[in-house]
Structure formats: C-alpha cells, structure tokens
Scaffold this motif. Structure first.
Motif, PDB file in Angstrom:
ATOM      1  N   SER A 385       0.734  -1.288  -0.084  1.00  0.00           N
ATOM      2  CA  SER A 385      -0.004   0.184  -0.031  1.00  0.00           C
ATOM      3  C   SER A 385       0.741   1.302   0.189  1.00  0.00           C
ATOM      4  N   GLN A 386       0.280   2.364  -0.360  1.00  0.00           N
ATOM      5  CA  GLN A 386       1.020   3.709  -0.494  1.00  0.00           C
ATOM      6  C   GLN A 386       0.918   4.334   1.007  1.00  0.00           C
ATOM      7  N   ASP A 387       2.282   4.631   1.188  1.00  0.00           N
ATOM      8  CA  ASP A 387       2.373   5.190   2.717  1.00  0.00           C
ATOM      9  C   ASP A 387       2.506   6.846   2.569  1.00  0.00           C
ATOM     10  N   THR A 388       1.844   7.402   3.151  1.00  0.00           N
ATOM     11  CA  THR A 388       1.704   8.943   3.150  1.00  0.00           C
ATOM     12  C   THR A 388       3.135   9.205   4.015  1.00  0.00           C
ATOM     13  N   LEU A 389       3.492   8.556   4.871  1.00  0.00           N
ATOM     14  CA  LEU A 389       4.856   9.296   5.556  1.00  0.00           C
ATOM     15  C   LEU A 389       6.012   9.061   4.553  1.00  0.00           C
ATOM     16  N   HIS A 390       6.441   8.268   4.156  1.00  0.00           N
ATOM     17  CA  HIS A 390       7.399   7.825   3.172  1.00  0.00           C
ATOM     18  C   HIS A 390       7.505   8.474   1.771  1.00  0.00           C
ATOM     19  N   ALA A 391       6.113   8.331   1.407  1.00  0.00           N
ATOM     20  CA  ALA A 391       5.906   8.675  -0.410  1.00  0.00           C
ATOM     21  C   ALA A 391       5.581  10.090  -0.386  1.00  0.00           C
ATOM     22  N   TYR A 392       5.320  10.706   0.558  1.00  0.00           N
ATOM     23  CA  TYR A 392       4.601  12.163   0.344  1.00  0.00           C
ATOM     24  C   TYR A 392       5.418  13.089   1.475  1.00  0.00           C
ATOM     25  N   ASP A 393       5.436  12.794   2.555  1.00  0.00           N
ATOM     26  CA  ASP A 393       5.759  13.853   3.682  1.00  0.00           C
ATOM     27  C   ASP A 393       7.623  13.643   3.286  1.00  0.00           C
ATOM     28  N   SER A 394       7.924  12.535   3.418  1.00  0.00           N
ATOM     29  CA  SER A 394       9.461  12.536   3.486  1.00  0.00           C
ATOM     30  C   SER A 394      10.042  12.589   1.897  1.00  0.00           C
ATOM     31  N   GLY A 395       9.443  12.040   1.233  1.00  0.00           N
ATOM     32  CA  GLY A 395       9.376  11.848  -0.220  1.00  0.00           C
ATOM     33  C   GLY A 395       9.287  12.827  -1.259  1.00  0.00           C
ATOM     34  N   LEU A 396       8.015  12.944  -1.622  1.00  0.00           N
ATOM     35  CA  LEU A 396       7.630  13.963  -2.716  1.00  0.00           C
ATOM     36  C   LEU A 396       7.717  15.334  -2.304  1.00  0.00           C
ATOM     37  N   PHE A 397       7.279  15.601  -0.958  1.00  0.00           N
ATOM     38  CA  PHE A 397       7.566  16.908  -0.442  1.00  0.00           C
ATOM     39  C   PHE A 397       9.210  16.925   0.300  1.00  0.00           C
ATOM     40  N   GLY A 398       9.337  16.377   1.217  1.00  0.00           N
ATOM     41  CA  GLY A 398      10.628  16.460   1.881  1.00  0.00           C
ATOM     42  C   GLY A 398      11.874  16.513   1.106  1.00  0.00           C
ATOM     43  N   ASP A 399      12.016  15.461   0.229  1.00  0.00           N
ATOM     44  CA  ASP A 399      13.357  15.257  -0.544  1.00  0.00           C
ATOM     45  C   ASP A 399      13.012  15.964  -1.937  1.00  0.00           C
ATOM     46  N   HIS A 400      11.795  16.442  -2.423  1.00  0.00           N
ATOM     47  CA  HIS A 400      11.943  17.318  -3.635  1.00  0.00           C
ATOM     48  C   HIS A 400      11.415  18.410  -3.541  1.00  0.00           C
ATOM     49  N   MET A 401      10.075  18.905  -3.254  1.00  0.00           N
ATOM     50  CA  MET A 401       9.464  20.293  -3.290  1.00  0.00           C
ATOM     51  C   MET A 401      10.034  20.935  -2.196  1.00  0.00           C
ATOM     52  N   PHE A 402      10.304  20.473  -1.002  1.00  0.00           N
ATOM     53  CA  PHE A 402      10.937  21.540   0.015  1.00  0.00           C
ATOM     54  C   PHE A 402      12.277  21.760  -0.507  1.00  0.00           C
ATOM     55  N   GLU A 403      12.863  20.924  -0.782  1.00  0.00           N
ATOM     56  CA  GLU A 403      14.558  21.360  -1.291  1.00  0.00           C
ATOM     57  C   GLU A 403      14.457  22.201  -2.423  1.00  0.00           C
ATOM     58  N   GLU A 404      13.646  21.855  -3.398  1.00  0.00           N
ATOM     59  CA  GLU A 404      13.579  23.011  -4.575  1.00  0.00           C
ATOM     60  C   GLU A 404      13.263  24.493  -4.080  1.00  0.00           C
ATOM     61  N   VAL A 405      12.324  24.349  -3.134  1.00  0.00           N
ATOM     62  CA  VAL A 405      11.960  25.665  -2.660  1.00  0.00           C
ATOM     63  C   VAL A 405      13.076  26.349  -1.991  1.00  0.00           C
ATOM     64  N   LYS A 406      14.009  25.609  -1.183  1.00  0.00           N
ATOM     65  CA  LYS A 406      15.129  26.226  -0.549  1.00  0.00           C
ATOM     66  C   LYS A 406      16.185  26.633  -1.474  1.00  0.00           C
ATOM     67  N   ASP A 407      16.533  26.000  -2.827  1.00  0.00           N
ATOM     68  CA  ASP A 407      17.310  26.239  -3.783  1.00  0.00           C
ATOM     69  C   ASP A 407      16.812  27.823  -4.460  1.00  0.00           C
ATOM     70  N   HIS A 408      15.499  27.648  -4.626  1.00  0.00           N
ATOM     71  CA  HIS A 408      14.966  29.251  -4.985  1.00  0.00           C
ATOM     72  C   HIS A 408      15.521  30.211  -4.254  1.00  0.00           C
ATOM     73  N   LEU A 409      15.176  30.053  -2.886  1.00  0.00           N
ATOM     74  CA  LEU A 409      15.258  31.097  -1.959  1.00  0.00           C
ATOM     75  C   LEU A 409      16.894  31.428  -2.005  1.00  0.00           C
ATOM     76  N   LYS A 410      17.900  30.267  -1.971  1.00  0.00           N
ATOM     77  CA  LYS A 410      19.202  30.568  -1.870  1.00  0.00           C
ATOM     78  C   LYS A 410      19.621  31.599  -3.185  1.00  0.00           C
ATOM     79  N   THR A 411      18.854  31.162  -4.363  1.00  0.00           N
ATOM     80  CA  THR A 411      19.258  31.975  -5.577  1.00  0.00           C
ATOM     81  C   THR A 411      18.846  33.502  -5.306  1.00  0.00           C
ATOM     82  N   LEU A 412      17.543  33.677  -4.721  1.00  0.00           N
ATOM     83  CA  LEU A 412      17.332  35.070  -4.602  1.00  0.00           C
ATOM     84  C   LEU A 412      18.019  35.834  -3.575  1.00  0.00           C
ATOM     85  N   GLY A 413      18.923  35.006  -2.803  1.00  0.00           N
ATOM     86  CA  GLY A 413      19.830  35.711  -1.807  1.00  0.00           C
ATOM     87  C   GLY A 413      19.342  35.595  -0.371  1.00  0.00           C
TER      88      GLY A 413
END
Length: 839
Positions: A385-413
């Motif tokens: 079954s699909q697990d929200t903790l690893h697939a979404y919280d830590s995975g899709l959001f934590g490892d990907h979207m959140f890291e992308e947000v931090k990269d964009h903020l870092k680029t802005l300064g």
C-alpha cells in the motif's frame, strides 16, 4: 617553599636530623597574618593529623525537609523520571503509606517473578535458525517470531476487544465473497523495517510489527491490547564491501529475508487454506480464514516484500508494470503484477537460468520464492500500500519540493532566506503543529516535521517567491498548492465517492502543474522528478477503495515502536544478545499494557458507579474529555471592571469595555430568553462589578469528514510559554438584518460574567469580516483564502456557545491592511468546509 634541599638519602639511614629542609608560608597582606617557617617534620609527610573534632551537621539533607525527601528526589533524578512519572510514583507511595492499597513486593526478584507469571498468559517468542547456502557454504541466521495465529487467538479471547471486529473496503468485500458461506476473514497488517539502535548506526534491528485488520483503527493504531504487536525479529545480512553490489549478494539478502519471514507466516499457511473453527465472544462458532490484507512499508521495504529489483530497474513499481521513464504519468493505467506471473518466472529460472533471468529482468523480479505465497489470498502486490509518511511527507515533499523551495530562496539571496525564516518564526502556534524558528538552512529526517512545514510553506513564501522575482519559484508554489489539496483528500479518515473523485482529479492537476514547473526551469532543472514515490499517487486512491482510509496502511503508528525499542536497548540491555533481551522486555511491556487496560476499565466503571452524575460534571475537565459543546479552563483571579479597564488603558480593543458589554447583554439576554435580574428593563454594570478571566477554551464540534466528535484547544493568553497567544475561531453570528452567518474572529479576552443567578461564558473578539476587495492573483493561483480584520476599535462581544470550532489564521506578511489567510490545511474538517464554502 622549600630551601636547603639535601642530596638524596637512603630510606634506611635517613633520620629526622638528616632533614634540614624548612618551609616558609607567606600570606597575602590583606589577611593580616605573619609569615611562618615550619620544619619538614611539621609541614611534610610526617605531619601529625589534626585532633580537632569535625563539625557534625545534624541535618545534612538540608534544604530538603527530611532525609527521605532527599533520597526520593535523588532516586528520581538518577532514574531520569519525567514529571508525569514522578507524580505517578508519589501518588502510589502515598496510597501505600496511607494504607489505601495493598503492596507486597520487597525485592527485584519479587517483581521479576510476578512479570514471569503474568507473561505466561500471552504468546511468547520462539527462536529459530534459518540455514542459507551461499558460495557453497551453509550460513545460519537467527530469527525470533511470535506465532501469528496464537497472537490472533489472544486478541479473540480478550473480552474488552470482543465487540470490535468490523471492516470496510472493496477488497474486504471481495475476500468475504470468496470464502465459504459461514467463513470469516481474519486480516493481518504487517510492517517491517530496519532501524538503528545505536547512535553511531553500528547496531541495527529488524522488527516486524503486526496489527489486526478486523479491529477499528481507533483501537489497532494506538497503544493498547488491540494495538500493534512486535511479532518478529529478522536477521540482517552483515555488510561486506567485497560483495556489495554483486547480484548474488543482493539475492542472498532477499533469500534470508523471505526464508525468515516464512517462519513468521508458517502458522497461517495451512489454516488459510482450511480455515479454523473458533468460538467467538458471542458464543458463535466461526470459521476463520487468516490472510495478509496490508503490508505497511516504505518503498525500499516494498521492493524486498515484492521481490522487485528497485528504482533503477525496468519496472520499479512493486504493484504495476509501469516503465521507469513513465513514473510521473498518472493518466495511464499499466498492468498490475500478479502472483502467477512471478511464480512462472521463478520456475523458468530454476530450469533455465538464461531464459529465466531474461523473463525476470523484463518484470524487474528477483529469482527468489516469495514467503507470502504460502498464505492464501495474500498477494504481496495487492497487500502493498501507498504510505503517506515516506511517499509524500519525506519523499515527494521533503526530498523534492521542499529542497527545490530552498534552492530558489538561495538563488534570490540571503534576504529572501531570512524573510522566509522570520515568517516561519512568526507563524501562529497551533496544537499538534510543529513550530519552526527557521527552515532554510536545516534538513530533517522526520517526516512529521516535513508534513508540518508543508502546511505552512505557502503562507511563509508567497510574498518572497513571487511571479515577478522568480517565475519558476512561483510555479513551484502552485505545484505545492495542488499537492496539498491532493494530500488532504488522500488523508481523509472517511471517504465518499465525491471526495475520491475530487482527489483523483486533483492528482491530474498536480501533474499538469509539475509539468509546467519543469518546463519553466528548462535546462536549469537539477531534480529528477521521475521517481517511484511520485508514481505512488497513481495507486493511492485504488488502495483507499480497496482497503479503506489511508491511515489503515500508514507506517506512522508502526514507526512509533522504534522509540521504545531504542530506549530498551540503551537503558535496559547490556549490549549482548540484544534480540533476546529486547523481545523479553517488549513482552513484559505488552503484558503491562493489557493489565493496565483492564484496570483502567475496572476503575472507570467503579468510578461511574460511585460518583453521581452531578459530581462527574463538576470534575476538572481541563485535561479530560467532556460531553458538552465548550469548556472554559485556566481561570484567573476575579477583578473589577475598573481594574480591567485600567490594565488595558492603552489597548483600543478594550475601549469602553464596560459600556459595550452592558449594551451587548441588554440585547443578548432577551434574545436568549434570559430575563434581566430584579425585573430591570435595562442592565447597568458598575465599575466595582467583577469579571473572571479564563485563558483556555475547549470546543467540541462534529467533523464534516467523519461525523465524529472532535475537540479544538484554544488559548487566549498574554504569555503562553513566554509568548502572547490569541487564537482564532469560526463563530455563528447575525448580520444587521438578523440573518445568520459564520465569520472568523480573533479571541482577545475570555471571561465568565455573573448576571443575577446566571453565569455567562463570553469573549471579546476582533471580527475578521472586513471587505477584502477583488481577489488577488496570488490568492487565486495558490488557492489562499484571504480575510481582513476590522479595526481594534470595532471589537465585539460574543457568547462562547456561538463558537463553532477553532481556526488557524496567519497574517499576510506582505499586507499593511490587517489581512490574514485561513490555514485550511490544518485539519481535514477545515479543508472540506473551505472547499464547500460553508463560511
């Protein structure tokens, strides 16, 4: 200081007269003491001990009141007892001291013997040895297991669990249909995952947790006799740098895992085919058929359970045969894996390694027999079954979207990063929502923290990652907004066809937003979004239809077991033979939980029988559940209106407090059919009349998601843990024409006011219903619900019974007009109400 140091003298001939050394001691001039010169016999090693008697303190335990107080405090400190544990121990000591309870233990052996007697009532662990051949050598691995069917019978024979064995979901319906007419499924939910016991990561464990799928989630997902149980301890193949990465070594790990897991399932194998007649709690003899309904695991463990080759293989999904380059395609349905195909490939491999390897590789399978094949109606591909903790919280959001947000903020300064951190720090606090002082320069391994960041990130970055300053960053926020909508639908505890349809539609919206974001990035893209956890969205609502709400197969309740296992290793083992020690401790803990549950049930029934209904109503409810709509807690000392107005003289919200309250009461009391006291036609409050402030409010309301009673905990406190906290709420009120409407308010002051024989629960609030004008583009794109506060001079009084539920409002940090956003992701009820525009 020494002087005239002689040459060495042998110990045999040296005498006192031979020693000519003297010592001069000089004191600081401020001491007023003259220098002294002492010979060696006086100053040195032969200086006689003083004969002065030491001062004896008759009460050396001071400032403790008595010796026993100090010794108890010392023991509690050495044992690292928490505040609650210390209070519980003190209560117990006084019950014994006052003769209110019997106590017989005198030594540790007495305690151990009692646990042994109690533990014999429940199914113990068994030790097994699994032989595996590797490179023509036989290697033995230790496995500990608790016979699963014996554990199932423990549950069935527990009288407190007896009335609770329902289930929902299409798969359950189909399983029931496949059984004989009088047959009943007994469903297991199994979880397995490696964990680190030592902080250095050198000592590992591999626990298996079982839950009973027949029990409702409120019982099986919490601590208690019907909750999760440690039922297995799998071996871990030692790391070997020379072999790591080789196919044979990788297959060895899978063989060891499945041979070990097979031992755990052995008691179910035959019974799953023939059934098991058991007389249940209601006296009816039922024909029970065990099966594995759900396998709860993260992606890495799913690959082991399904025996697929992982994310680099041709088909990296353990459930379907989606190609590895189509993992973000949520609109196409790919063939589902079935046991017959896997078994055929393994048989072919055993007969012809070359042809078998080609067939296995095509489906990304391992040449290993799957342990779950021995249990009827238990396909691993259906159970996974699909697990929200690893697939979404830590995975899709934590490892990907959140890291992308931090990269964009870092680029802005740095200014953009600091602004975001400051806005996270200013985010209002809310019960069960982690608060963060900064997020841009830290990373987490805790999926629960990622979940809480995801619920706050739109509000703390919407004025930083703007379309003007960072087009790609703004597109990413649109992705997150869609992701959060899909996530909220996924995590509903109860579904209807309409909520599932809305969730499935939102997944396609998310795919479109993600494609647009990747297109805007172009060559600057650094993340690969084509990964298995992103693909899990394709199966999540199929799982929900088949197995019920997502919390049924979440790993969250199972990973909570890691904490007690780690603590047991650290505090209660000697670091040797740890599996045996920890499993014995776990067995004792579970026996304790079962007995405590029985005792609590007994105490509750006896308490209800002794106390009258009125006495039950007057018990302190600050820390207990209650049956009414609201409960006011944290009372403060009563003060006069004069003092209240004087204390808030500079606060416009409290301007003309007494006069405005009088006007409110004179209109409200007749509306509630409450007569004015003493036959008055107009109520006037004097400056010396008193009011009692309260700083805590509990509100019960019925959730629109599952129609169950839910409680919000609201604070109105000038210094709650060192910070001012004024929570918000949704209230029912009337407009100027007398029509009912719901509005959001900020609670500024809660109090009880006595009017004659009546006591009213009231609050001074700041309404959030000022006009906001045309919808802002950012509100539309990020799906933000904007509210605007009235001026503080426009505060109003409400009765607290008009509060519908609590609400989390966060300031629009870019606004200078008192704008706020409703955080509708705070819980499923608020989200669904927001989607239906029920305000």
């Amino acid at each position: 200081m020494g002087s005239n140091i002689p040459a060495p003298i042998s110990a045999a001939t040296a005498t006192t007269s031979d020693r000519l050394d003297t010592f001069k001691t000089e004191y600081h001039p401020h001491s007023g003491r003259a220098p002294i010169i002492e010979s060696f016999s006086v100053y040195g090693t032969n200086k006689p001990e003083t004969t002065q008697s030491p001062i004896i303190d008759d009460e050396p335990w001071q400032p403790f009141s008595c010796r026993a107080d100090f010794e108890f405090a010392e023991l509690a400190h050495r044992a690292a007892l928490s505040k609650d544990q210390t209070n519980e121990l003190l209560k117990f000591i006084w019950r014994v001291a006052d003769g209110r309870t019997k106590f017989t233990f005198k030594t540790h052996n007495d305690v151990s013997a009692a646990w042994t007697r109690a533990s014999s009532q429940l199914t113990p662990f068994e030790r097994h040895v699994v032989p595996v051949e590797y490179k023509k050598e036989n290697i033995e691995y230790e496995v500990y297991s608790r016979p699963l069917w014996d554990w199932a019978l423990d549950l069935l024979d527990n009288p407190l669990l007896a009335p609770h064995f329902p289930w929902t979901g299409d798969r359950w319906w189909n399983l029931q249909t496949s059984l004989p007419h009088n047959g009943a499924p007994f469903a297991f939910i199994l979880y397995a995952d490696k964990m680190h016991l030592s902080s250095a990561g050198t000592v590992k464990a591999y626990p298996v947790i079982a839950r009973c799928g027949n029990l409702p989630v409120e019982i099986r997902n919490v601590d208690g006799p019907g909750g999760g149980r440690l039922v297995g301890w799998l071996p871990i193949v030692p790391a070997d740098s020379d072999e790591d990465g080789k196919l044979s070594y990788t297959n060895l790990k899978k063989v060891v895992w499945h041979k070990s897991f097979k031992i755990l399932l052995e008691t179910l194998s035959l019974i799953s085919k023939t059934g098991f007649a058991h007389q249940c709690y209601d006296g009816i003899l039922r024909w029970l058929f065990p099966l594995i309904l759900i396998l709860s695991a993260d992606y890495e463990e799913q690959c082991v359970m399904a025996l697929i080759r992982g994310f680099n293989s041709a088909c990296p999904c353990p459930i379907c045969l989606v190609p590895k380059d189509k993992l973000t395609d949520h609109s196409t349905i790919y063939p589902t894996r079935i046991i017959d195909d896997a078994q055929a490939c393994v048989r072919l491999w055993n007969m012809d390694r070359t042809a078998g390897e080609a067939a296995l590789k095509k489906q990304s399978l391992r040449p290993v027999d799957n342990s779950l094949w021995i249990v009827e109606r238990s396909s691993p591909h259906d159970a996974l079954s699909q697990d929200t903790l690893h697939a979404y919280d830590s995975g899709l959001f934590g490892d990907h979207m959140f890291e992308e947000v931090k990269d964009h903020l870092k680029t802005l300064g740095r200014t953009a990063e600091k602004t975001t951190d400051d806005q996270f720090a200013a985010f209002p606090r809310w019960r069960n929502l982690n608060h963060f002082d900064h997020v841009t320069n830290i990373s987490f391994s805790d999926g629960n923290k990622y979940l809480d960041i995801s619920k706050q990130i739109l509000y703390t970055t919407q004025n930083v990652l703007t379309r003007k300053d960072d087009e790609a960053g703004y597109a990413l926020l649109k992705c997150i907004a869609s992701y959060l909508h899909a996530y909220m639908y996924i995590t509903f505890d109860v579904h209807t066809e309409s909520t599932i349809a809305a969730g499935e539609a939102e997944i396609l919206v998310f795919q479109k937003c993600l494609d647009e974001y990747i297109e805007i990035l172009g060559d600057e893209a650094t993340k690969n979004w084509n990964f298995p956890k992103a693909h899990s969205m394709r199966h999540i609502f199929s799982d929900i239809r088949a197995k019920g709400a997502a919390r049924n197969f979440s790993t969250r309740p199972n990973e909570k077991h890691h904490g007690p296992i780690k603590r047991a290793y650290k505090l209660q083992t000697n670091g040797k033979d740890i599996a045996n020690q920890i499993l014995r401790l776990d067995h004792t803990t579970f026996v304790s939980v079962v007995l405590r549950n029985r005792i609590n049930h007994f105490d509750d029934e006896r308490r209800k029988a002794i106390l009258s209904e009125r006495e039950l109503e007057t018990e302190d409810l600050d820390d207990r559940s209650f049956g009414g709509h609201i409960h006011l807690g944290a009372p403060q000392s009563a003060i006069t209106f004069a003092q209240l107005e004087n204390d808030n003289v500079s606060n416009r919200a409290f301007g003309q407090f007494r006069k405005k309250l009088s006007t409110f009461l004179n209109h409200a009391l007749p509306a509630y059919n409450i007569p004015l006291p003493d036959g008055k036609t107009w109520l006037t409050l004097s400056a010396q009349d008193t009011v009692q402030e309260h700083r805590y409010l509990k509100v019960n309301y019925e959730s629109v998601v599952d129609w169950k009673l839910t409680t919000d905990h609201l604070r109105c406190n000038p210094s709650f843990h060192g910070r001012e906290r004024r929570d918000c709420a949704l209230v029912r009120t009337q407009d100027k024409d007398g029509n009912n409407k719901n509005i959001f308010v900020r609670i500024l002051f809660m109090f009880k006011q006595s009017i004659g024989s009546q006591t009213l629960d009231l609050a001074l609030v700041q309404p959030m219903d000022a006009p906001t004008g045309p919808q802002h583009a950012v509100d539309r794109d990020l799906r933000l619900r904007r509210l605007r506060a009235r001026p503080l001079a426009s505060t109003e009084f409400i009765t607290l019974h008009s509060v519908i539920r609590g609400a989390l409002l966060v300031p629009d940090f870019a606004s200078t007009r008192g704008d706020f956003f409703l955080v509708d992701y705070v819980d499923s009820d608020m989200f669904l109400c927001s989607q239906r525009y029920m305000f």
